[in-house]
Enzyme design. Sequence first.
Site, mmCIF file in Angstrom:
data_model
loop_
_atom_site.group_PDB
_atom_site.id
_atom_site.type_symbol
_atom_site.label_atom_id
_atom_site.label_comp_id
_atom_site.label_asym_id
_atom_site.label_seq_id
_atom_site.Cartn_x
_atom_site.Cartn_y
_atom_site.Cartn_z
ATOM 1 N N ASP A 111 4.781 0.771 11.974
ATOM 2 C CA ASP A 111 3.586 -0.009 11.534
ATOM 3 C C ASP A 111 3.396 -1.214 11.709
ATOM 4 O O ASP A 111 2.597 -1.917 11.590
ATOM 5 C CB ASP A 111 3.660 0.235 9.721
ATOM 6 C CG ASP A 111 3.234 1.588 9.542
ATOM 7 O OD1 ASP A 111 2.920 2.542 10.131
ATOM 8 O OD2 ASP A 111 3.316 1.755 8.144
ATOM 9 N N ARG B 100 0.895 14.891 13.085
ATOM 10 C CA ARG B 100 1.568 14.681 11.960
ATOM 11 C C ARG B 100 1.447 15.971 11.002
ATOM 12 O O ARG B 100 0.864 16.051 10.262
ATOM 13 C CB ARG B 100 0.781 13.574 11.172
ATOM 14 C CG ARG B 100 1.010 12.212 11.930
ATOM 15 C CD ARG B 100 0.089 11.360 11.031
ATOM 16 N NE ARG B 100 0.946 10.438 10.335
ATOM 17 C CZ ARG B 100 0.355 9.386 9.708
ATOM 18 N NH1 ARG B 100 -0.949 9.243 9.373
ATOM 19 N NH2 ARG B 100 0.926 8.584 9.050
ATOM 20 N N ARG C 75 -8.657 -0.376 4.509
ATOM 21 C CA ARG C 75 -7.707 0.455 4.075
ATOM 22 C C ARG C 75 -6.634 -0.252 3.715
ATOM 23 O O ARG C 75 -5.840 0.314 2.739
ATOM 24 C CB ARG C 75 -7.512 1.564 5.089
ATOM 25 C CG ARG C 75 -8.790 2.526 5.297
ATOM 26 C CD ARG C 75 -8.387 3.576 6.181
ATOM 27 N NE ARG C 75 -7.084 4.195 5.725
ATOM 28 C CZ ARG C 75 -6.222 4.705 6.390
ATOM 29 N NH1 ARG C 75 -6.285 5.017 7.677
ATOM 30 N NH2 ARG C 75 -4.876 5.230 5.939
ATOM 31 N N CYS D 8 -5.057 13.500 13.280
ATOM 32 C CA CYS D 8 -5.216 12.214 12.868
ATOM 33 C C CYS D 8 -4.752 11.011 14.239
ATOM 34 O O CYS D 8 -4.311 11.613 14.975
ATOM 35 C CB CYS D 8 -3.841 11.660 11.916
ATOM 36 S SG CYS D 8 -3.664 10.159 11.647
ATOM 37 N N LYS E 253 0.765 -1.354 -0.040
ATOM 38 C CA LYS E 253 0.100 -0.103 0.003
ATOM 39 C C LYS E 253 0.900 1.282 -0.018
ATOM 40 O O LYS E 253 0.564 2.113 -0.848
ATOM 41 C CB LYS E 253 -0.975 -0.136 1.232
ATOM 42 C CG LYS E 253 -1.610 1.291 1.423
ATOM 43 C CD LYS E 253 -2.470 1.492 2.702
ATOM 44 C CE LYS E 253 -1.798 1.958 3.738
ATOM 45 N NZ LYS E 253 -1.548 3.118 4.058
ATOM 46 N N ASN E 254 1.954 1.091 0.800
ATOM 47 C CA ASN E 254 2.672 2.562 0.950
ATOM 48 C C ASN E 254 3.612 2.829 -0.214
ATOM 49 O O ASN E 254 4.144 3.882 -0.326
ATOM 50 C CB ASN E 254 3.533 2.388 2.403
ATOM 51 C CG ASN E 254 2.632 2.820 3.602
ATOM 52 O OD1 ASN E 254 1.343 2.997 3.500
ATOM 53 N ND2 ASN E 254 3.105 2.703 4.713
HETATM 54 C C1 UD1 Z 1 4.491 7.040 6.159
HETATM 55 C C2 UD1 Z 1 3.627 5.645 6.204
HETATM 56 C C3 UD1 Z 1 3.282 5.378 7.318
HETATM 57 C C4 UD1 Z 1 4.532 5.122 8.544
HETATM 58 C C5 UD1 Z 1 5.244 6.169 8.327
HETATM 59 C C6 UD1 Z 1 6.489 6.041 8.975
HETATM 60 C C7 UD1 Z 1 2.528 5.840 3.957
HETATM 61 C C8 UD1 Z 1 1.454 6.221 3.222
HETATM 62 N N1 UD1 Z 1 2.651 5.996 5.220
HETATM 63 O O1 UD1 Z 1 3.630 7.999 6.783
HETATM 64 O O2 UD1 Z 1 2.411 4.075 7.368
HETATM 65 O O3 UD1 Z 1 4.024 4.831 9.706
HETATM 66 O O4 UD1 Z 1 5.644 6.720 6.939
HETATM 67 O O5 UD1 Z 1 7.288 4.962 8.880
HETATM 68 O O6 UD1 Z 1 3.565 5.615 3.372
HETATM 69 N N2 UD1 Z 1 6.592 15.031 10.593
HETATM 70 C C9 UD1 Z 1 6.837 16.055 10.791
HETATM 71 N N3 UD1 Z 1 6.552 17.292 9.952
HETATM 72 C C10 UD1 Z 1 6.420 16.773 8.405
HETATM 73 C C11 UD1 Z 1 6.404 15.535 8.150
HETATM 74 C C12 UD1 Z 1 6.467 14.467 9.288
HETATM 75 O O7 UD1 Z 1 6.950 16.463 12.011
HETATM 76 O O8 UD1 Z 1 6.050 17.645 7.750
HETATM 77 C C13 UD1 Z 1 6.918 13.783 11.530
HETATM 78 C C14 UD1 Z 1 5.498 12.905 11.828
HETATM 79 O O9 UD1 Z 1 4.844 13.587 12.615
HETATM 80 C C15 UD1 Z 1 6.443 11.794 12.640
HETATM 81 C C16 UD1 Z 1 7.633 11.658 11.554
HETATM 82 O O10 UD1 Z 1 7.808 12.917 11.078
HETATM 83 O O11 UD1 Z 1 6.675 11.901 13.695
HETATM 84 C C17 UD1 Z 1 7.591 10.748 10.598
HETATM 85 O O12 UD1 Z 1 6.801 11.114 9.800
HETATM 86 P P1 UD1 Z 1 6.600 10.223 8.052
HETATM 87 O O13 UD1 Z 1 7.611 9.452 8.094
HETATM 88 O O14 UD1 Z 1 6.316 11.629 7.352
HETATM 89 O O15 UD1 Z 1 5.094 9.577 7.775
HETATM 90 P P2 UD1 Z 1 4.246 9.595 6.598
HETATM 91 O O16 UD1 Z 1 4.892 9.718 5.576
HETATM 92 O O17 UD1 Z 1 2.989 10.505 6.972
#
Ligand code: UD1
Length: 430
Positions: A317, A131, A409, A126, A22-23
């Site tokens: 995850d 996030r 999902r 969320c 999915k990711n």
């Molecule tokens: C993706 C995955 C999710 C997985 C996560 C971490 C998908 C669709 N989702 O989520 O399943 O759990 O990676 O492996 O691929 N953060 C900030 N600011 C930002 C962006 C992120 O502070 O602008 C923080 C987040 O709150 C979190 C950390 O960075 O604490 C990592 O998040 P991130 O790797 O970006 O997660 P996703 O890409 O949303």
Amino acid sequence: MDQIRITGGQKLNGTISISGAKNAALPLMIASLLTRETLTLANLPRLADVAMLKRILTNHGVDHSVDGKRIGQDVLTGETVHFTAREIVDNTAPYDLVARMRASFWVIGPLLARTGFAKVSLPGGCAIGTRPVDFFIDALRKLGAEIEIEAGYVIAKAPSGGLHGGRIRFPKVTVGATHVAMMAASLAHGETIIENAAREPEVEDLAACLNKMGAKITGAGTPTIIIEGVRELYGARHAVLPDRIESGTYAFAVAMTGGDVLLEGARENLIDKPIEILRKIGAEVTITNEGVRVSRNGHGLAPVHVVTEPFPGFPTDLQAQLMALVCRADGVSTIRETIFENRFMHVQELARLGADITLDGQVATVTGVPRLKGAPVMATDLRASVGLVIAALVAEGDTMVNRVYHLDRGFERLEEKLGRCGADIERIAA
Ligand code: UD1
């Protein structure tokens, strides 16, 4: 709303075929916005999130058609879908769509790079933490974008000559912002360097697909990614890599119930760390030509101490699934969550099944119990809900899992895959 009933106590034996990730599927689909030509994606999992993203992309002008071979095709193989964004008809992603699936925020990168403008709703809160999107905004600014936040929308404008290359250094590893920076930089003028990039296999998969489309990306899968911008991207064909979270989930399920299951199509190198933990817990894991085989016969479960980390560390995850498993271990385990600050929603639900878990900040201490007992429980997010399923597989009596749409999902035909291996599980349609 559908429910899933599970009666615990059956071992799992047989074969489970692993779906496309999915990711990886989500960013790959979003990459279709970068070109007028057709991007064909094979091995797309049949998931609610994939269906939702198809609808969201349609809104921006992406036509999609399922490969003709689908008729009569074994339902076990994923879909092959052609995505074509001949024209971008709308570069706004409205709140009602982005709020339903956070990853749809990622359209901001391709829309901005291709059309010079994007207006994308902030995703909002969320269930697993705040996030924010600050890393995305900082990265796009480094590529020359002017960004304002207005009435809940991120409004991004490229300079008159288009985006340009830049040096991006993420303060924390972020999967989503790495995807977006790679996509946007692919169509920028000049060279972009991304430092402290996410090394997740899904980032590598997206880079491989972008390169097939004509991008010049090196270093994906390492902390430093270099992108030489190109004027245009083209059509391509790409098969989505196997889902490492689905692989790990079923591996943990087998460790929980006992038995012997081949995870067909699973790749060892995507789940090195979960395999290491499974072996410590007492499962046997062997690598075969067809996939990864997991078994547990006779042995009890040993407690473990695990910290979630960016890849190649133990994935957040799989945290809920691991927690469910060690609920039955002989001793005390600890799990520290370092990626998301509020990802322990499953703790209360596991307690309803008789688990003994205490929380102290980001650390869960799990004292193994000799038995779990079935109860009604509520799925709270995608991965948390499958943790409840794992616990229910060994709980005495019936467990009813409510709010199954969370599972749908991200897990393709979960009850069918487990049922074929002997689990006593059924979906009760609303
Ligand atoms: C993706 C995955 C999710 C997985 C996560 C971490 C998908 C669709 N989702 O989520 O399943 O759990 O990676 O492996 O691929 N953060 C900030 N600011 C930002 C962006 C992120 O502070 O602008 C923080 C987040 O709150 C979190 C950390 O960075 O604490 C990592 O998040 P991130 O790797 O970006 O997660 P996703 O890409 O949303």
